[in-house]
Design an enzyme around this catalytic site. Structure first.
Site, mmCIF file in Angstrom:
data_model
loop_
_atom_site.group_PDB
_atom_site.id
_atom_site.type_symbol
_atom_site.label_atom_id
_atom_site.label_comp_id
_atom_site.label_asym_id
_atom_site.label_seq_id
_atom_site.Cartn_x
_atom_site.Cartn_y
_atom_site.Cartn_z
ATOM 1 N N ASP A 149 54.682 45.538 37.019
ATOM 2 C CA ASP A 149 53.664 44.676 37.605
ATOM 3 C C ASP A 149 54.344 43.860 38.715
ATOM 4 O O ASP A 149 55.580 43.875 38.836
ATOM 5 C CB ASP A 149 53.092 43.768 36.517
ATOM 6 C CG ASP A 149 51.969 42.888 37.026
ATOM 7 O OD1 ASP A 149 51.216 43.334 37.910
ATOM 8 O OD2 ASP A 149 51.865 41.735 36.555
ATOM 9 N N ASP B 79 53.104 40.179 40.017
ATOM 10 C CA ASP B 79 53.118 38.722 39.803
ATOM 11 C C ASP B 79 53.835 38.355 38.505
ATOM 12 O O ASP B 79 53.512 38.871 37.433
ATOM 13 C CB ASP B 79 51.689 38.181 39.762
ATOM 14 C CG ASP B 79 51.011 38.280 41.118
ATOM 15 O OD1 ASP B 79 51.579 37.770 42.094
ATOM 16 O OD2 ASP B 79 49.921 38.883 41.194
#
Length: 649
Positions: free
Chosen positions: A209, A211
């Protein structure tokens, strides 16, 4: 053979004198093949029914051994015996045995003995308090470095009542003996922790991912996001301007809190669905005992237990770091409305703040704020860049799967990795999927959209859709949308337990891939750094030791209470136990405590980490020092009935 009921084996010396007197009767009863005879009880109402148990040859030998010995004292004067009744397998015939039971009131103490017992408990209490003071002094003198700090855990021997009727009439010196179990060494905040075994040599595909996984934001982002939420509430939702005077409190909220939008309350939940009574807040103020009772009576039938359905229908679980400014905004607005007698609906406030926060992401306002001040909000991370290159060099497949748009992550990764152009980081990834709409991406049928990259007049890259049939996922090329089924088909990858995916959001990133597809998952829990910092603190270890000591003293007093009249002591020490737990909790956060613990239990959030994350650590680059064939093994979990044999093999 008839079965004979026994409450204890002869291994307990307390029963040896009793066996001397009763062994002839017991053996005769056991050896007779006809019928068991019964000894009439003077107090039939107090008989204790227990399960039948065949007398083993070892016990027979013990009886015969005790028959040959002469009793040293008058058993009748020392014990008040109780009849123990059992039902035989054949004929439902009753058999009684003159064997006392320690758990009953059969053991009678004189007034002098009771006073002695209470005195010894008082002395032990003071001794334990003093031991914590000495322990703190010892740790302070160590002036510990990062690798030499040691702490002790203690296990106390189970109470034994041999002393009550011993010849010396005294208490044994080892009644409260402490046994050293282990040493708690300094915990490295960069440690990778395992919930399940993960053999890294079997991991062929690594997913990431963006963030709070590849990108770590500075602490200044949270208060700025908080102010953006309040500003947009006034600007878009027309909230009173007085809310703009609110100030972000970084010490108030923690991840994992539930917001009950119908009851207008925040609380921390345990893994067993019990609400932590000390964590319930309305606005930014904790509830009183009366308010807590009213909440439980009105919403939970007087209990602190909640159901999963209640959570689904009435609460919002704040599980990512972006949710902390939301929680603070909700609590501060509610508090202002209460203080100014403004009528409101707590569910409407919740929906408005959720809508404003989502709008900040979807409109690009938050992304623009970050990219325009990228050195303020993002942290450089060349170590992480080297880790990705290490994976690529060893023929591992890498993919980026994020809900964020490409221009945002491109600027971010160029800064994080200190690369001059996007090609330098894009070539590391065999697949780049942006705006994926996780978690629906794992189950949806949405198509992929392919993009080519072009630059604007400022030199910033943007995406231009390519309208053609997608026959494969090409390395370094940007795609959006799509779904897992098509992703596996277009890459030709086998997507199961050979995949390790890293993310920070338990539900969006980790839940579905591990539950439905068997992926290995790694959770990035930034708060581990501060939580471990508390665990490495001298104050924490001293308070933890006191909590263990007072807890064990309560247990021991409860076991002896029926013969020792320790009610007042137990009540007092239970209050101290509650205070000890609270003092431990506020070391992490004064409002909600640790994100992982509710007293001796895991939090709801902590349990979800255990369920959805095979591995977890504070930062992604913590994996860099580990070899690619390293096997992560979890610490063994023991049930209470297993712990003694595990600790003392």
């Amino acid at each position: 053979m008839r079965k004979l009921c026994l409450t204890q084996t002869t291994s307990n010396s307390f029963y040896k004198n009793v066996f001397k007197q009763s062994s002839k009767t017991v053996l005769n009863s056991y050896l007779k093949s006809s019928r068991n005879y019964s000894v009439k009880s003077n107090d039939n109402n107090n008989s204790l029914k227990i399960s039948n148990k065949i007398l083993s040859p070892v016990v027979q030998q013990e009886f015969k051994k005790y028959l040959s010995k002469k009793p040293t004292s008058d058993i009748k004067n020392q014990f008040t015996t109780r009849n123990i009744t059992s039902i035989t397998d054949q004929g439902n015939e009753e058999t009684t045995s003159l064997v006392p039971t320690l758990s009953s009131s059969s053991v009678i103490l004189t007034e002098e003995e009771r006073k002695l017992l209470i005195q010894k408990f008082d002395e032990e209490y003071e001794k334990r308090k003093q031991s914590v003071i000495e322990y703190r002094s010892m740790l302070t003198k160590l002036k510990r470095g990062e690798n030499n700090f040691k702490s002790e855990l203690y296990q106390f021997k189970n109470p034994n009542l041999n002393f009550i009727h011993s010849d010396s009439k005294g208490l044994p010196s080892d009644l409260f003996q402490q046994k050293n179990l282990s040493c708690l060494k300094y915990i490295d905040p960069s440690t990778v922790f395992a919930n399940n075994e993960v053999n890294m040599s079997k991991i062929d595909i690594y997913g990431f991912d963006y963030d709070y996984t590849l990108a770590q934001y500075s602490k200044i982002l949270a208060p700025h996001l908080y102010q953006m939420i309040l500003t947009n509430l006034v600007k878009i939702k027309h909230y009173p301007k007085m809310i703009l005077d609110c100030k972000f409190n970084p010490k108030f909220a923690v991840r994992g809190i539930h917001y009950d939008f119908n009851a207008c309350l925040f609380f921390k939940l345990s893994s067993t669905f019990q609400i932590d009574r000390t964590s319930i807040h309305r606005g930014n103020k904790i509830l009183s005992e009366k308010e807590v009772r009213d909440y439980f009576n009105n919403y939970h039938h007087g209990s602190s237990h909640v159901t999963q359905k209640y959570l689904n229908d009435n609460t919002y679980h704040l599980v990512d770091l972006f949710s902390i400014p939301e929680l603070c905004a909700i609590s501060d607005i509610i508090q202002i409305f209460f203080d100014n007698n403004i009528k409101f609906n707590s569910k409407v406030i919740y929906k408005d703040i959720r809508a404003v926060t989502s709008g900040l992401h979807q409109s690009g306002e938050l992304h623009k704020r970050i990219t325009d001040n990228i050195d303020t909000y993002l942290e450089k991370n060349p170590i992480l860049f080297n880790y990705l290159k290490k994976l690529k060099k060893n023929n591992k497949k890498l993919f980026l799967l994020t809900n964020s748009p490409y221009p945002f992550i491109n600027k971010g990764l160029n800064y994080i990795f200190q690369t001059k152009k996007s090609e330098d980081w894009r070539k590391l990834f065999d697949a780049i999927i942006v705006q994926s709409s996780k978690p629906s991406w794992y189950n949806s049928n949405e198509p992929f959209q392919k993009y080519r990259l072009e630059k604007d007049k400022d030199g910033d890259e943007y995406c231009v859709p390519v309208f053609e049939e997608i026959k494969s996922i090409e390395p370094g090329v940007v795609y959006s949308g799509g779904n897992l089924k098509d992703f596996a088909r277009l890459t030709g990858w086998q997507m199961n337990k050979n995949v390790l995916y890293f993310g920070d959001h338990l539900y969006s990133d980790l839940a579905k891939p591990t539950e439905e597809y068997g992926w290995k998952t790694g959770a990035i829990i930034r708060e581990l750094t501060s939580e471990i910092g508390v665990h490495n603190n001298i104050d924490y270890h001293c308070k933890l030791k006191w909590a263990f000591l007072i807890e064990e003293l309560v247990r021991l007093a409860q076991r002896l209470n029926r013969i020792g009249c320790l009610d007042d002591k137990i009540k007092k020490w239970k209050e101290e136990r509650t205070e000890a737990r609270y003092q431990l909790s506020i070391l992490f956060n004064k409002e909600f405590g640790s994100i992982f613990k509710v007293h001796y239990s895991s939090t709801f959030f902590g349990q979800k980490i255990k369920k959805y994350a095979d591995l977890y650590t504070s930062r992604l680059e913590n994996f860099e020092p580990y070899a690619l064939d390293y096997v992560f093994n979890p610490i063994w979990y023991y049930l209470p009935n297993e712990i003694q044999s595990a600790l003392f093999p």
